[in-house]
Design an enzyme around this catalytic site. Structure first.
Site, short mmCIF file in Angstrom:
data_model
loop_
_atom_site.label_atom_id
_atom_site.label_comp_id
_atom_site.label_asym_id
_atom_site.label_seq_id
_atom_site.Cartn_x
_atom_site.Cartn_y
_atom_site.Cartn_z
N SER A 126 -47.84 -99.12 26.36
CA SER A 126 -47.37 -98.54 25.11
C SER A 126 -48.51 -98.58 24.12
O SER A 126 -49.65 -98.25 24.45
CB SER A 126 -46.13 -99.30 24.61
OG SER A 126 -45.64 -98.72 23.44
N THR A 161 -52.95 -92.95 41.19
CA THR A 161 -52.44 -91.59 41.07
C THR A 161 -53.04 -90.90 39.86
O THR A 161 -53.40 -91.53 38.87
CB THR A 161 -50.90 -91.58 40.94
OG1 THR A 161 -50.52 -92.09 39.65
CG2 THR A 161 -50.26 -92.40 42.04
N TYR A 176 -46.13 -88.74 19.57
CA TYR A 176 -46.71 -89.85 20.32
C TYR A 176 -46.03 -91.18 19.98
O TYR A 176 -45.60 -91.93 20.88
CB TYR A 176 -48.20 -89.94 20.04
CG TYR A 176 -48.90 -91.08 20.74
CD1 TYR A 176 -49.22 -91.00 22.09
CD2 TYR A 176 -49.24 -92.25 20.05
CE1 TYR A 176 -49.84 -92.05 22.74
CE2 TYR A 176 -49.86 -93.30 20.69
CZ TYR A 176 -50.17 -93.20 22.04
OH TYR A 176 -50.78 -94.25 22.68
N ASP A 191 -47.88 -85.84 38.66
CA ASP A 191 -47.56 -85.48 37.29
C ASP A 191 -46.27 -86.22 36.98
O ASP A 191 -45.21 -85.91 37.55
CB ASP A 191 -47.36 -83.97 37.17
CG ASP A 191 -47.08 -83.52 35.75
OD1 ASP A 191 -46.76 -84.40 34.91
OD2 ASP A 191 -47.15 -82.32 35.47
N LEU A 233 -57.79 -96.59 30.37
CA LEU A 233 -57.28 -97.90 30.78
C LEU A 233 -56.79 -97.90 32.21
O LEU A 233 -56.98 -98.89 32.94
CB LEU A 233 -56.16 -98.34 29.83
CG LEU A 233 -55.54 -99.71 30.13
CD1 LEU A 233 -56.58 -100.81 30.06
CD2 LEU A 233 -54.39 -99.97 29.17
N LYS A 277 -43.59 -93.86 22.04
CA LYS A 277 -43.94 -95.27 22.26
C LYS A 277 -42.85 -96.21 21.74
O LYS A 277 -42.60 -97.27 22.33
CB LYS A 277 -45.28 -95.58 21.60
CG LYS A 277 -46.47 -94.86 22.25
CD LYS A 277 -46.57 -95.14 23.74
CE LYS A 277 -47.85 -94.54 24.35
NZ LYS A 277 -47.92 -94.77 25.81
N ASN A 295 -49.07 -95.96 33.02
CA ASN A 295 -50.18 -95.80 32.10
C ASN A 295 -50.36 -94.37 31.61
O ASN A 295 -50.89 -94.15 30.52
CB ASN A 295 -51.48 -96.27 32.77
CG ASN A 295 -52.71 -95.88 31.98
OD1 ASN A 295 -53.01 -96.46 30.94
ND2 ASN A 295 -53.42 -94.86 32.46
#
Length: 287
Positions: free
Chosen positions: A134, A32, A148, A56, A14, A152, A83
């Site tokens: 998210s 980036t 994960y 990073d 994305l 989120k 992102n």
């Protein structure tokens, strides 16, 4: 006048689609990635309207350095897209501690680090849009996603708090909550699955079968999601949370229905804990 974007995790998925959509619309972008060479083709196509930088997001100093690159190149930052992120599926007790920590650090602390780095700029401008990528997984829980989805959920809470802090300054923040998208996320999530202990076959084993049927057939079009991001960057009153995709809407609605039903079922217990309440604690509802 075009806006200046800073996008993390720009090399693929994305993030890449958002960078390309912004550039195609005439915007200026600092793209980036951990390996900025993966973005060289964008520099060749768009010239001075795009700059690249290594980032990073778990490194606060690197986040500040990236913001400075954007300022040196374009003089401002109007839109931040947080992102960068990844997820791995595993039972909590079988997930290596460093993998769990890396997912939390990237998916949540990375959002905090880059947001913190850009806020002095947007505060001085008295304007800005921050889009936190998210997931619908930030509204529900699924077996195997302990790191994960916990991250989120944290991103969603962070977005809620920061909207109240930033609104008087003129800075907007929105959590984008897509369902499945055609970005190869599912294949990466399933790339480090350990041999499941038999006790986890009914939960995570079932999820893996479902995921196997789903990967490659996702409903979400990342190019259309990128177009939504473009429009949000020019919106004067964007929402705190925005579900993206019919599957996201379905699963979030299902989770909310279950929460509401549980709240009603346990309401007597909830109300029984106030001072001045008469009688014993009521019986616990049974399934």
């Amino acid at each position: 006048m075009s806006k200046v974007w800073l996008v993390t995790g720009s090399s693929r998925g994305l993030g890449r689609h958002i960078v390309e959509a912004a550039l195609a619309a005439g915007e200026r972008v600092l793209a980036t990635a951990r390996k900025p060479k993966d973005l060289d083709d964008l520099v060749e196509r768009y010239g001075e309207r795009v700059k690249t930088a290594a980032l990073d997001v778990v490194d606060p100093a690197a986040a500040r350095a990236a913001v400075q690159v954007a300022l040196d190149a374009f003089g401002r930052v109007d839109v931040l897209v947080n992102n960068a992120g990844f997820g791995h599926i595993a039972p909590l007790e079988q997930m290596p501690e460093d993998d769990f920590r890396a997912q939390i650090d990237t998916n949540f602390h990375g959002v905090v680090n880059v947001t913190r780095a850009v806020l002095p700029v947007m505060r001085a401008q008295k304007s800005g849009h921050i889009l936190n990528v998210s997931s619908v997984g930030g509204r529900l829980g699924m077996a195997g996603f302990s790191a994960y989805q916990s991250a989120k959920w944290a991103v969603g809470g962070f977005t809620e708090v920061m909207r109240h802090e930033l609104a008087p300054i003129g800075i907007h923040m929105t959590a984008l909550e897509p369902g499945g998208m055609a970005t190869n996320w599912g294949n990466e999530a399933a790339s480090q699955i350990p041999a499941l202990l038999p006790e986890y076959e009914p939960s995570i084993g079932a999820l893996l079968k479902l995921l196997g049927e789903h990967v490659g057939k996702e409903h979400g079009d990342p190019q259309r999601v990128a177009q939504v991001a473009l429009k949000l960057a020019y919106h004067d009153n964007p929402p705190a949370h925005l579900l993206l995709g019919s599957d996201a809407l379905y699963f979030a609605g299902q989770a909310e229905t279950e929460r509401n039903a549980a709240g009603e079922r346990w309401q007597a217990v909830t109300l029984s804990t106030d001072f001045g309440t008469e009688g014993d604690i009521p019986a616990m509802p049974q399934a």
